[in-house]
Write a protein that holds these residues in place. Structure first.
Motif, PDB file in Angstrom:
ATOM      1  N   GLY A 105       0.838  -1.192   0.000  1.00 44.09           N
ATOM      2  CA  GLY A 105       0.000   0.000   0.000  1.00 44.09           C
ATOM      3  C   GLY A 105       0.868   1.234   0.000  1.00 44.09           C
ATOM      4  N   PRO A 106       0.261   2.397  -0.058  1.00 44.83           N
ATOM      5  CA  PRO A 106       1.036   3.637  -0.111  1.00 44.83           C
ATOM      6  C   PRO A 106       1.712   3.985   1.208  1.00 44.83           C
ATOM      7  N   GLU A 107       1.322   3.315   2.302  1.00 46.51           N
ATOM      8  CA  GLU A 107       1.935   3.559   3.607  1.00 46.51           C
ATOM      9  C   GLU A 107       2.305   2.228   4.243  1.00 46.51           C
ATOM     10  N   VAL A 108       3.412   2.248   4.982  1.00 48.52           N
ATOM     11  CA  VAL A 108       3.826   1.072   5.748  1.00 48.52           C
ATOM     12  C   VAL A 108       4.230   1.548   7.135  1.00 48.52           C
ATOM     13  N   GLU A 109       3.849   0.764   8.143  1.00 48.46           N
ATOM     14  CA  GLU A 109       4.301   1.037   9.498  1.00 48.46           C
ATOM     15  C   GLU A 109       5.247  -0.080   9.902  1.00 48.46           C
ATOM     16  N   ILE A 110       6.433   0.310  10.351  1.00 46.86           N
ATOM     17  CA  ILE A 110       7.418  -0.643  10.838  1.00 46.86           C
ATOM     18  C   ILE A 110       7.503  -0.453  12.345  1.00 46.86           C
ATOM     19  N   ALA A 111       7.034  -1.454  13.084  1.00 46.69           N
ATOM     20  CA  ALA A 111       7.044  -1.389  14.549  1.00 46.69           C
ATOM     21  C   ALA A 111       8.267  -2.143  15.057  1.00 46.69           C
ATOM     22  N   LEU A 112       9.204  -1.415  15.646  1.00 44.60           N
ATOM     23  CA  LEU A 112      10.449  -2.011  16.137  1.00 44.60           C
ATOM     24  C   LEU A 112      10.337  -2.340  17.622  1.00 44.60           C
ATOM     25  N   GLU A 113      10.830  -3.504  17.991  1.00 49.26           N
ATOM     26  CA  GLU A 113      10.978  -3.907  19.390  1.00 49.26           C
ATOM     27  C   GLU A 113      12.368  -4.504  19.514  1.00 49.26           C
ATOM     28  N   LEU A 114      13.357  -3.638  19.712  1.00 52.82           N
ATOM     29  CA  LEU A 114      14.748  -4.066  19.714  1.00 52.82           C
ATOM     30  C   LEU A 114      15.364  -3.892  21.091  1.00 52.82           C
ATOM     31  N   GLY A 115      16.138  -4.892  21.508  1.00 52.15           N
ATOM     32  CA  GLY A 115      16.824  -4.840  22.796  1.00 52.15           C
ATOM     33  C   GLY A 115      18.172  -4.152  22.676  1.00 52.15           C
ATOM     34  N   THR A 116      19.229  -4.963  22.473  1.00 49.06           N
ATOM     35  CA  THR A 116      20.579  -4.396  22.411  1.00 49.06           C
ATOM     36  C   THR A 116      21.086  -4.224  20.991  1.00 49.06           C
ATOM     37  N   GLY A 117      20.382  -4.688  20.014  1.00 51.25           N
ATOM     38  CA  GLY A 117      20.835  -4.540  18.635  1.00 51.25           C
ATOM     39  C   GLY A 117      20.305  -3.275  17.999  1.00 51.25           C
ATOM     40  N   GLY A 118      21.052  -2.756  17.042  1.00 51.40           N
ATOM     41  CA  GLY A 118      20.624  -1.572  16.316  1.00 51.40           C
ATOM     42  C   GLY A 118      19.891  -1.942  15.050  1.00 51.40           C
ATOM     43  N   ALA A 119      19.383  -0.928  14.372  1.00 47.44           N
ATOM     44  CA  ALA A 119      18.660  -1.144  13.121  1.00 47.44           C
ATOM     45  C   ALA A 119      19.109  -0.125  12.086  1.00 47.44           C
ATOM     46  N   ARG A 120      19.198  -0.589  10.857  1.00 46.05           N
ATOM     47  CA  ARG A 120      19.501   0.275   9.719  1.00 46.05           C
ATOM     48  C   ARG A 120      18.410   0.033   8.681  1.00 46.05           C
ATOM     49  N   ILE A 121      17.725   1.107   8.303  1.00 44.26           N
ATOM     50  CA  ILE A 121      16.632   1.018   7.339  1.00 44.26           C
ATOM     51  C   ILE A 121      16.952   1.926   6.161  1.00 44.26           C
ATOM     52  N   VAL A 122      16.938   1.359   4.956  1.00 46.65           N
ATOM     53  CA  VAL A 122      17.147   2.125   3.727  1.00 46.65           C
ATOM     54  C   VAL A 122      15.794   2.222   3.036  1.00 46.65           C
ATOM     55  N   VAL A 123      15.355   3.443   2.765  1.00 49.30           N
ATOM     56  CA  VAL A 123      14.047   3.676   2.152  1.00 49.30           C
ATOM     57  C   VAL A 123      14.238   4.129   0.709  1.00 49.30           C
ATOM     58  N   PRO A 124      13.197   4.012  -0.131  1.00 47.71           N
ATOM     59  CA  PRO A 124      13.303   4.493  -1.514  1.00 47.71           C
ATOM     60  C   PRO A 124      13.594   5.998  -1.553  1.00 47.71           C
ATOM     61  N   PRO A 125      14.190   6.461  -2.647  1.00 47.68           N
ATOM     62  CA  PRO A 125      14.544   7.880  -2.737  1.00 47.68           C
ATOM     63  C   PRO A 125      13.350   8.822  -2.590  1.00 47.68           C
ATOM     64  N   ASP A 126      12.175   8.398  -3.034  1.00 46.97           N
ATOM     65  CA  ASP A 126      11.003   9.266  -2.996  1.00 46.97           C
ATOM     66  C   ASP A 126      10.117   9.026  -1.774  1.00 46.97           C
ATOM     67  N   ALA A 127      10.596   8.267  -0.802  1.00 43.48           N
ATOM     68  CA  ALA A 127       9.797   7.964   0.388  1.00 43.48           C
ATOM     69  C   ALA A 127       9.720   9.160   1.329  1.00 43.48           C
ATOM     70  N   VAL A 128       8.600   9.222   2.032  1.00 40.97           N
ATOM     71  CA  VAL A 128       8.420  10.181   3.111  1.00 40.97           C
ATOM     72  C   VAL A 128       8.547   9.382   4.400  1.00 40.97           C
ATOM     73  N   VAL A 129       9.435   9.805   5.295  1.00 45.66           N
ATOM     74  CA  VAL A 129       9.727   9.050   6.517  1.00 45.66           C
ATOM     75  C   VAL A 129       9.157   9.794   7.722  1.00 45.66           C
ATOM     76  N   GLU A 130       8.436   9.055   8.571  1.00 44.74           N
ATOM     77  CA  GLU A 130       7.899   9.605   9.809  1.00 44.74           C
ATOM     78  C   GLU A 130       8.479   8.805  10.977  1.00 44.74           C
ATOM     79  N   LEU A 131       9.152   9.495  11.896  1.00 42.94           N
ATOM     80  CA  LEU A 131       9.830   8.833  13.007  1.00 42.94           C
ATOM     81  C   LEU A 131       9.312   9.281  14.369  1.00 42.94           C
TER      82      LEU A 131
END
Length: 179
Positions: A105-131
């Motif tokens: 769909g035109p929107e995706v929600e990524i729900a993170l539940e991370l303990g001691t590890g980090g995360a790296r997310i690469v989004v498309p060039p035309d994406a709008v990111v909400e944090l």
């Protein structure tokens, strides 16, 4: 963008082309060519010509859970991203590359539940990111917003918590192809 077509109609064609690519019905080059035609289309008939010969749409998925106790979570290439993606890891690193992914769909929600590890997310060039919905415990959040290169890109909303790791989000860079 050409014509006065409703945005949701054009977006539907764009998502259908991306789904056909993920299913292997189109090469990346053919999808890119058809995307250009879809963005320039001015009439419904022109949009219908863009999706001519594609398989019938499959219903979109509504949620997937990706979880690991102590290992790495990696997704890249042409993979399907559901509208809601829950990612949980107690001790592992998370790498999500959405640059060539197909969104349900035109929107995706990524729900993170991370303990001691980090995360790296690469989004498309035309994406709008909400944090706004994500919290970090020990380290800060790294993201440099950029103006979408084309209107109509996906909205990627990241929520949840990152404990003792860093969350890095960046936009992918694509070189322009000669046509």
């Amino acid at each position: 963008m050409g014509g006065a077509l409703p945005e949701e109609v054009r977006d539907g064609v764009v998502w259908r082309l991306q789904e056909a690519y993920a299913a292997g019905a189109l090469t990346y080059e053919e999808m890119d060519r058809r995307l250009g035609r879809a963005l320039e289309a001015g009439t419904p008939a022109e949009l219908e010509a863009v999706v001519a010969g594609l398989p019938v749409e499959a219903p979109a998925s509504t949620g997937v859970i990706v979880a690991a106790g102590g290992g790495r979570i990696t997704r890249r290439g042409a993979w399907r991203v559901p509208r809601f993606l829950k990612v949980g890891s107690a001790f592992g690193r998370v790498r999500l590359d959405l640059s060539r992914a197909v969104f349900d769909g035109p929107e995706v929600e990524i729900a993170l539940e991370l303990g001691t590890g980090g995360a790296r997310i690469v989004v498309p060039p035309d994406a709008v990111v909400e944090l706004d919905g994500v919290t970090t415990g020990w380290k800060d959040l790294r993201y440099r917003p950029r103006q979408p290169s084309r209107p109509g890109g996906p909205v990627v909303r990241v929520t949840g918590a990152v404990g003792f790791g860093r969350l890095r989000v960046r936009h992918a860079w694509f070189r322009r192809r000669q046509r």
